[in-house]
Motif scaffolding. Structure first.
Motif, PDB file in Angstrom:
ATOM      1  N   LEU A   1      28.104  12.702  58.368  1.00  0.00           N
ATOM      2  CA  LEU A   1      26.856  12.946  59.075  1.00  0.00           C
ATOM      3  C   LEU A   1      25.978  13.862  58.248  1.00  0.00           C
ATOM      4  CD1 LEU A   1      25.195  12.596  61.707  1.00  0.00           C
ATOM      5  CD2 LEU A   1      26.309  14.689  62.537  1.00  0.00           C
TER       6      LEU A   1
ATOM      7  N   GLY B   1      26.516  13.793  67.850  1.00  0.00           N
ATOM      8  CA  GLY B   1      26.706  14.310  66.501  1.00  0.00           C
ATOM      9  C   GLY B   1      28.066  14.935  66.326  1.00  0.00           C
TER      10      GLY B   1
ATOM     11  N   PHE C   1      34.891  11.369  61.657  1.00  0.00           N
ATOM     12  CA  PHE C   1      35.234  10.036  61.189  1.00  0.00           C
ATOM     13  C   PHE C   1      36.503  10.070  60.346  1.00  0.00           C
ATOM     14  CE2 PHE C   1      31.535   7.342  62.124  1.00  0.00           C
ATOM     15  CZ  PHE C   1      30.633   8.297  62.558  1.00  0.00           C
ATOM     16  N   GLY C   2      37.398   9.116  60.588  1.00  0.00           N
ATOM     17  CA  GLY C   2      38.514   8.919  59.679  1.00  0.00           C
ATOM     18  C   GLY C   2      38.041   8.176  58.441  1.00  0.00           C
ATOM     19  N   LYS C   3      38.898   8.099  57.444  1.00  0.00           N
ATOM     20  CA  LYS C   3      38.523   7.438  56.183  1.00  0.00           C
ATOM     21  C   LYS C   3      38.662   5.930  56.282  1.00  0.00           C
ATOM     22  CE  LYS C   3      39.450  11.315  53.107  1.00  0.00           C
ATOM     23  NZ  LYS C   3      40.213  11.808  51.942  1.00  0.00           N
TER      24      LYS C   3
ATOM     25  N   ARG D   1      37.168   6.424  69.349  1.00  0.00           N
ATOM     26  CA  ARG D   1      36.539   5.124  69.128  1.00  0.00           C
ATOM     27  C   ARG D   1      37.164   4.445  67.919  1.00  0.00           C
ATOM     28  NH1 ARG D   1      30.664   6.240  70.513  1.00  0.00           N
ATOM     29  NH2 ARG D   1      30.770   8.123  71.780  1.00  0.00           N
TER      30      ARG D   1
ATOM     31  N   THR E   1      20.885  14.916  62.487  1.00  0.00           N
ATOM     32  CA  THR E   1      20.587  14.333  63.790  1.00  0.00           C
ATOM     33  C   THR E   1      19.080  14.340  63.962  1.00  0.00           C
ATOM     34  OG1 THR E   1      22.658  15.166  64.695  1.00  0.00           O
ATOM     35  CG2 THR E   1      20.945  14.549  66.274  1.00  0.00           C
TER      36      THR E   1
ATOM     37  N   PHE F   1      21.029   9.129  64.246  1.00  0.00           N
ATOM     38  CA  PHE F   1      21.842   9.886  63.306  1.00  0.00           C
ATOM     39  C   PHE F   1      21.765   9.238  61.933  1.00  0.00           C
ATOM     40  CE2 PHE F   1      23.792  12.438  66.552  1.00  0.00           C
ATOM     41  CZ  PHE F   1      23.770  11.628  67.673  1.00  0.00           C
TER      42      PHE F   1
ATOM     43  N   TYR G   1      36.053   1.488  65.195  1.00  0.00           N
ATOM     44  CA  TYR G   1      34.944   0.691  64.682  1.00  0.00           C
ATOM     45  C   TYR G   1      35.465  -0.249  63.593  1.00  0.00           C
ATOM     46  CZ  TYR G   1      31.340   3.642  66.856  1.00  0.00           C
ATOM     47  OH  TYR G   1      30.535   4.304  67.744  1.00  0.00           O
TER      48      TYR G   1
ATOM     49  N   LYS H   1      35.245   6.247  51.177  1.00  0.00           N
ATOM     50  CA  LYS H   1      35.220   7.501  51.934  1.00  0.00           C
ATOM     51  C   LYS H   1      34.671   7.242  53.325  1.00  0.00           C
ATOM     52  CE  LYS H   1      36.484  10.136  48.458  1.00  0.00           C
ATOM     53  NZ  LYS H   1      37.801  10.844  48.462  1.00  0.00           N
ATOM     54  N   SER H   2      34.907   8.201  54.199  1.00  0.00           N
ATOM     55  CA  SER H   2      34.395   8.056  55.556  1.00  0.00           C
ATOM     56  C   SER H   2      32.916   8.406  55.606  1.00  0.00           C
ATOM     57  CB  SER H   2      35.179   8.944  56.511  1.00  0.00           C
ATOM     58  OG  SER H   2      35.068  10.300  56.128  1.00  0.00           O
TER      59      SER H   2
ATOM     60  N   LEU I   1      31.040  13.993  66.052  1.00  0.00           N
ATOM     61  CA  LEU I   1      31.995  12.937  65.752  1.00  0.00           C
ATOM     62  C   LEU I   1      32.712  13.247  64.451  1.00  0.00           C
ATOM     63  CD1 LEU I   1      29.856   9.734  66.490  1.00  0.00           C
ATOM     64  CD2 LEU I   1      31.448  10.885  68.023  1.00  0.00           C
TER      65      LEU I   1
ATOM     66  N   ILE J   1      37.742   1.933  61.295  1.00  0.00           N
ATOM     67  CA  ILE J   1      37.511   3.366  61.287  1.00  0.00           C
ATOM     68  C   ILE J   1      37.802   3.953  62.660  1.00  0.00           C
ATOM     69  CG2 ILE J   1      35.844   5.199  60.817  1.00  0.00           C
ATOM     70  CD1 ILE J   1      34.267   3.178  59.152  1.00  0.00           C
TER      71      ILE J   1
END
Lengths: 118, 115
Positions: free
Chosen positions: A46, B101, B105-107, B34, A49, A34, B36, A42-43, B103, B89
């Protein structure tokens, strides 16, 4: 184990040039990798893939002609930023999952590439 | 809309103290959650992964909890060390399919541990 190596860690390029970023799984095979982009504070977002031996799947809004992805082997995926512009400056990170493991298994991330386009 | 919200945005604590980070999510269908740890300028490193049926999981001084009913998770860090300074995270996986893919994500929460 499960190390992902990303290269280069930093790159500065001039506007209009292309930059290639490599993502390698060093001690495992990764059918899927990925690619993410992360802006400051920021997060991770994505981008696409990457699937070994087939075309990458891009997220909505990501230009596939600008961000070329190649996953030619089970241990290597590359992201090429073509005709880079200053707004492409960002932190790019790849991740990989060990082939055959379930979706509840960890993702292994590279250490990222800081791209600066001048 | 699938979202992952983390709080606080940032946190400063003294070395040796404990702290708890929060993660609320509105992701459906839920697959796993999860946590991280991401050091500045580095890629994230997995701390814990919890599925629907797990409500707590530990990794050394890190303990994650999950309440799937209220869709909340927390990450508790015990006896903090300077090396714990990083962004944490929360990532929620949805769909239960074969691709990672899916997923969200939080900030992240930026933790600073001071001596």
């Amino acid at each position: 184990g499960a190390v992902v190596s990303q290269h280069p860690s930093r790159v500065i390029c001039k506007s209009g040039t292309s930059v290639k970023i490599e993502c390698r799984s060093l001690d495992f095979q990764a059918t899927t990798m990925f690619w993410y982009r992360q802006f400051p504070k920021k997060s991770l977002m994505l981008m696409a893939t990457s699937n070994e031996g087939s075309k990458a799947t891009y997220e909505q809004g990501v230009e596939k002609d600008k961000f070329l992805i190649n996953h030619a082997s089970l241990t290597l995926s590359t992201l090429t930023v073509t005709s880079a512009h200053p707004e492409d400056s960002s932190f790019y990170i790849c991740s990989a999952q060990v082939s055959g493991q379930s979706y509840n298994s960890p993702l292994h991330f590279g250490n990222g590439t800081r791209l600066t386009v001048t | 809309k699938n979202q992952v919200e983390q709080s606080p945005q940032s946190l400063i604590i003294l070395e040796g103290k404990n702290c708890t980070l929060q993660c609320n999510y509105t992701v459906s269908p839920f697959s796993n959650l999860r946590w991280y740890k991401q050091d500045t300028g580095r890629g994230p490193v997995s701390l814990t992964i919890m599925t629907f049926s797990e409500n707590t999981k530990s990794n050394g001084r890190y303990t994650a909890t999950l309440d799937a009913d209220t869709k909340q998770s927390s990450l508790h860090i015990t006896a903090s060390q300077l090396s714990d300074s990083a962004s944490y995270i929360c990532v929620v996986s949805w769909g239960g399919g074969g691709s990672q893919g899916n997923l969200i994500f939080g900030k992240g929460t930026k933790l600073s541990v001071k001596p």
